[in-house]
Design an enzyme around this catalytic site. Structure first.
Site, PDB file in Angstrom:
ATOM      1  N   TYR A  15       0.826  -1.213   0.000  1.00 54.32           N
ATOM      2  CA  TYR A  15       0.000   0.000   0.000  1.00 54.32           C
ATOM      3  C   TYR A  15       0.862   1.266   0.000  1.00 54.32           C
ATOM      4  O   TYR A  15       0.745   2.095   0.902  1.00 54.32           O
ATOM      5  CB  TYR A  15      -0.964  -0.029   1.199  1.00 54.32           C
ATOM      6  CG  TYR A  15      -2.059  -1.060   1.021  1.00 54.32           C
ATOM      7  CD1 TYR A  15      -3.217  -0.744   0.305  1.00 54.32           C
ATOM      8  CD2 TYR A  15      -1.929  -2.349   1.528  1.00 54.32           C
ATOM      9  CE1 TYR A  15      -4.210  -1.687   0.106  1.00 54.32           C
ATOM     10  CE2 TYR A  15      -2.925  -3.305   1.323  1.00 54.32           C
ATOM     11  CZ  TYR A  15      -4.055  -2.966   0.615  1.00 54.32           C
ATOM     12  OH  TYR A  15      -5.042  -3.890   0.412  1.00 54.32           O
ATOM     13  N   TYR A 143     -11.677  -7.811   7.122  1.00 52.90           N
ATOM     14  CA  TYR A 143     -10.556  -7.858   6.180  1.00 52.90           C
ATOM     15  C   TYR A 143     -10.231  -9.314   5.887  1.00 52.90           C
ATOM     16  O   TYR A 143     -10.054 -10.118   6.808  1.00 52.90           O
ATOM     17  CB  TYR A 143      -9.303  -7.155   6.726  1.00 52.90           C
ATOM     18  CG  TYR A 143      -8.151  -7.253   5.760  1.00 52.90           C
ATOM     19  CD1 TYR A 143      -8.073  -6.416   4.649  1.00 52.90           C
ATOM     20  CD2 TYR A 143      -7.170  -8.241   5.901  1.00 52.90           C
ATOM     21  CE1 TYR A 143      -7.052  -6.542   3.715  1.00 52.90           C
ATOM     22  CE2 TYR A 143      -6.137  -8.377   4.973  1.00 52.90           C
ATOM     23  CZ  TYR A 143      -6.090  -7.528   3.892  1.00 52.90           C
ATOM     24  OH  TYR A 143      -5.081  -7.661   2.962  1.00 52.90           O
ATOM     25  N   ASP A 244     -12.366 -16.985   9.148  1.00 50.76           N
ATOM     26  CA  ASP A 244     -11.018 -16.608   8.716  1.00 50.76           C
ATOM     27  C   ASP A 244     -10.162 -16.379   9.965  1.00 50.76           C
ATOM     28  O   ASP A 244     -10.252 -15.339  10.605  1.00 50.76           O
ATOM     29  CB  ASP A 244     -11.117 -15.345   7.843  1.00 50.76           C
ATOM     30  CG  ASP A 244      -9.760 -14.845   7.384  1.00 50.76           C
ATOM     31  OD1 ASP A 244      -8.735 -15.370   7.843  1.00 50.76           O
ATOM     32  OD2 ASP A 244      -9.738 -13.906   6.560  1.00 50.76           O
ATOM     33  N   LYS A 273      -0.756 -16.563   8.137  1.00 48.19           N
ATOM     34  CA  LYS A 273       0.158 -15.763   8.976  1.00 48.19           C
ATOM     35  C   LYS A 273       1.025 -16.563   9.953  1.00 48.19           C
ATOM     36  O   LYS A 273       2.191 -16.752   9.728  1.00 48.19           O
ATOM     37  CB  LYS A 273      -0.626 -14.689   9.721  1.00 48.19           C
ATOM     38  CG  LYS A 273      -1.101 -13.584   8.790  1.00 48.19           C
ATOM     39  CD  LYS A 273      -1.522 -12.327   9.521  1.00 48.19           C
ATOM     40  CE  LYS A 273      -1.665 -11.138   8.606  1.00 48.19           C
ATOM     41  NZ  LYS A 273      -2.983 -10.978   7.993  1.00 48.19           N
TER      42      LYS A 273
HETATM   43  C1  LIG Z   1      -3.586 -11.007   6.682  1.00 50.71           C
HETATM   44  C2  LIG Z   1      -4.936 -11.535   6.542  1.00 50.71           C
HETATM   45  C3  LIG Z   1      -5.371 -12.109   5.319  1.00 50.71           C
HETATM   46  C4  LIG Z   1      -4.516 -12.121   4.088  1.00 50.71           C
HETATM   47  O1  LIG Z   1      -3.353 -12.895   4.216  1.00 50.71           O
HETATM   48  P1  LIG Z   1      -2.128 -12.638   3.210  1.00 50.71           P
HETATM   49  O2  LIG Z   1      -1.122 -13.662   3.621  1.00 50.71           O
HETATM   50  O3  LIG Z   1      -1.666 -11.230   3.447  1.00 50.71           O
HETATM   51  O4  LIG Z   1      -2.618 -12.850   1.837  1.00 50.71           O
HETATM   52  C5  LIG Z   1      -6.649 -12.622   5.281  1.00 50.71           C
HETATM   53  N1  LIG Z   1      -7.460 -12.604   6.354  1.00 50.71           N
HETATM   54  C6  LIG Z   1      -7.071 -12.083   7.543  1.00 50.71           C
HETATM   55  C7  LIG Z   1      -7.999 -12.110   8.711  1.00 50.71           C
HETATM   56  C8  LIG Z   1      -5.813 -11.515   7.675  1.00 50.71           C
HETATM   57  O5  LIG Z   1      -5.428 -10.974   8.836  1.00 50.71           O
END
Ligand SMILES: *Cc1c(COP(=O)(O)O)cnc(C)c1O
Length: 423
Positions: A15, A143, A244, A273
């Protein structure tokens, strides 16, 4: 010397602008909880390299796992072939995640694991003879990643959907959950999402959300009862639930997975992550037998996805070592100690001018300001005090590595206190 001028002229950072590039700091090495600038200064990494580094940097056990695997086989395609590191990792994931989640798809990044989750939901409904169930319902302030499918489920305002409107699928968005973590959830708190599900369930494939902690969309902690209610609504109206846990997985909120706060299980779960302890990029999407069977008895007969670097053995090996290290540690106690310390040490900021809110959950400490902060000035001040944070908008927060010592955490929160009270 690191060529910062070339960086400025030619390299995109996350970004960022190439006309008015933000400052970037040259990092030469990393060790323990510190990253080291080229000039030798050590900074406590309060970001855990975007929430991924659990045990710190240059960890002997993780290095050894990679070294061993590298000498056997650094990579091999996953189509038609398999290997021990992947099998061991998937065994662990099936065993550790809520019991209904039985099938694992490995991929390279969080965003891709979300794409995979969305595809799973769509293929499932297609095979049930309900291809019209193709929309998603996401939460405001959510997100889920930067690729197109994932981006379409991010908050439409902060995700700037209008820029991509012609290409983005149009999904539904429920209001962000209002009851905070620890608060009860009333009927009125889920009235918005309930109405959207009631009115649209015939076209809804899945609800997608970040359980308990909305991360990059606002660092908000919400009531487990809200999550329970959404799970019940999904069951009632025959809509899948995608959780997620890319940010919350592996202990960050005080439970191994944030869904455990609500004692619910999703139909599809994404992990990323923290999966390799911040060493290599790897992600996973898990689903239930029901979803997997649906997909495999459908028109295609197979799940339609298969990345080149799927199941990379090095990444799987380091993920295995990372999970072993975590489970061997007293992580629950560590997280609750960090939570307590963050609470105590950030409390003085509650009354500081310009501060709107201070909140903590697990190993997450958030200071929300009334106005967006001047990133550059704040970062400079923190760096002078030996601390690395990356504030965004009104939010100045830390998600430190679990191995941070009480003294190091005090240095971190001290720097936050000093920098924020003199803004
Ligand atoms: C960071 C994140 C993503 C995206 O993961 P990337 O490895 O950056 O593609 C998706 N969902 C959540 C909740 C995140 O914190």
């Amino acid at each position: 010397m690191i060529d910062l001028e070339f960086d400025k002229q030619h390299i995109w950072h996350p970004y960022s602008s190439l006309i008015n590039p933000p400052p970037v700091y040259p990092i030469a090495r990393a060790e323990g909880v510190r990253i080291y600038l080229e000039d030798g200064r050590g900074l406590i990494d309060g970001m855990s390299s975007w929430w991924s580094t659990l045990h710190g940097y240059n960890v002997p056990e993780l290095n050894a796992a990679m070294q061993n695997q590298m000498e056997k086989m650094s990579h091999v395609m996953f189509g038609g072939l398999t290997h021990e590191p992947a099998i061991e990792l998937c065994k662990k994931l099936v065993a550790l995640t809520p019991e209904p989640l039985q099938k694992v798809f490995l991929s390279d990044s969080g965003s891709v694991s979300v794409e995979v989750a969305i595809k799973m939901a769509l293929q499932y409904w297609h095979s049930q003879g309900k291809p019209e169930k193709s929309k998603l319902l996401a939460l405001r302030n959510g997100y889920h990643g930067d690729t197109f499918g994932a981006m379409a489920t991010c908050d439409p305002v902060t995700g700037m959907h209008h820029l991509f409107a012609k290409m983005l699928p149009q999904h539904l968005f429920a209001p962000a959950p209002t009851p905070k973590f620890g608060e009860p959830c009333a009927d009125s708190d889920t009235a918005g999402i309930q109405q959207l599900i009631e009115q649209n369930h015939e076209s809804l494939a899945a609800v997608i959300l970040e359980p308990i902690v909305q991360g990059a969309g606002g660092m908000r902690f919400y009531s487990p009862e809200y999550l329970q209610r959404v799970r019940a609504l999904c069951d009632q109206y025959d809509v899948l639930l995608i959780a997620d846990e890319i940010a919350t997985g592996f202990g960050r909120t005080g439970k191994l997975f944030a869904c455990e706060h609500a004692e619910i299980s999703p139909d599809i779960l994404t992990l990323g992550k923290t999966l390799t302890g911040g060493v290599l990029t790897l992600a996973a999407t898990l689903c239930t037998d029901k979803v997997a069977n649906g997909i495999c008895t459908g028109e295609a007969g197979v799940f339609m996805h298969g990345p080149t670097f799927m199941g990379n053995p090095m990444a799987c090996a380091v993920a295995n070592a990372n999970i072993d290290l975590l489970l061997k540690s007293d992580w629950k106690l560590r997280i609750s100690d960090i939570e307590q310390q963050l609470q105590n040490e950030l409390a003085p900021l509650k009354n500081a001018p310009g501060v709107a809110d201070v909140r903590t959950l697990g190993a997450i400490g958030v200071v929300e300001m009334q106005q967006p902060v001047d990133n550059k000035t704040l970062q400079e001040s923190l760096i002078e005090q030996g601390v690395w944070l990356r504030p965004f908008g009104k939010l100045v927060y830390t998600m430190p590595p679990y191995v941070i010592s009480p003294e190091e955490l005090t240095q971190l929160t001290g720097a936050m206190n000093r920098s924020l009270s003199t803004l």
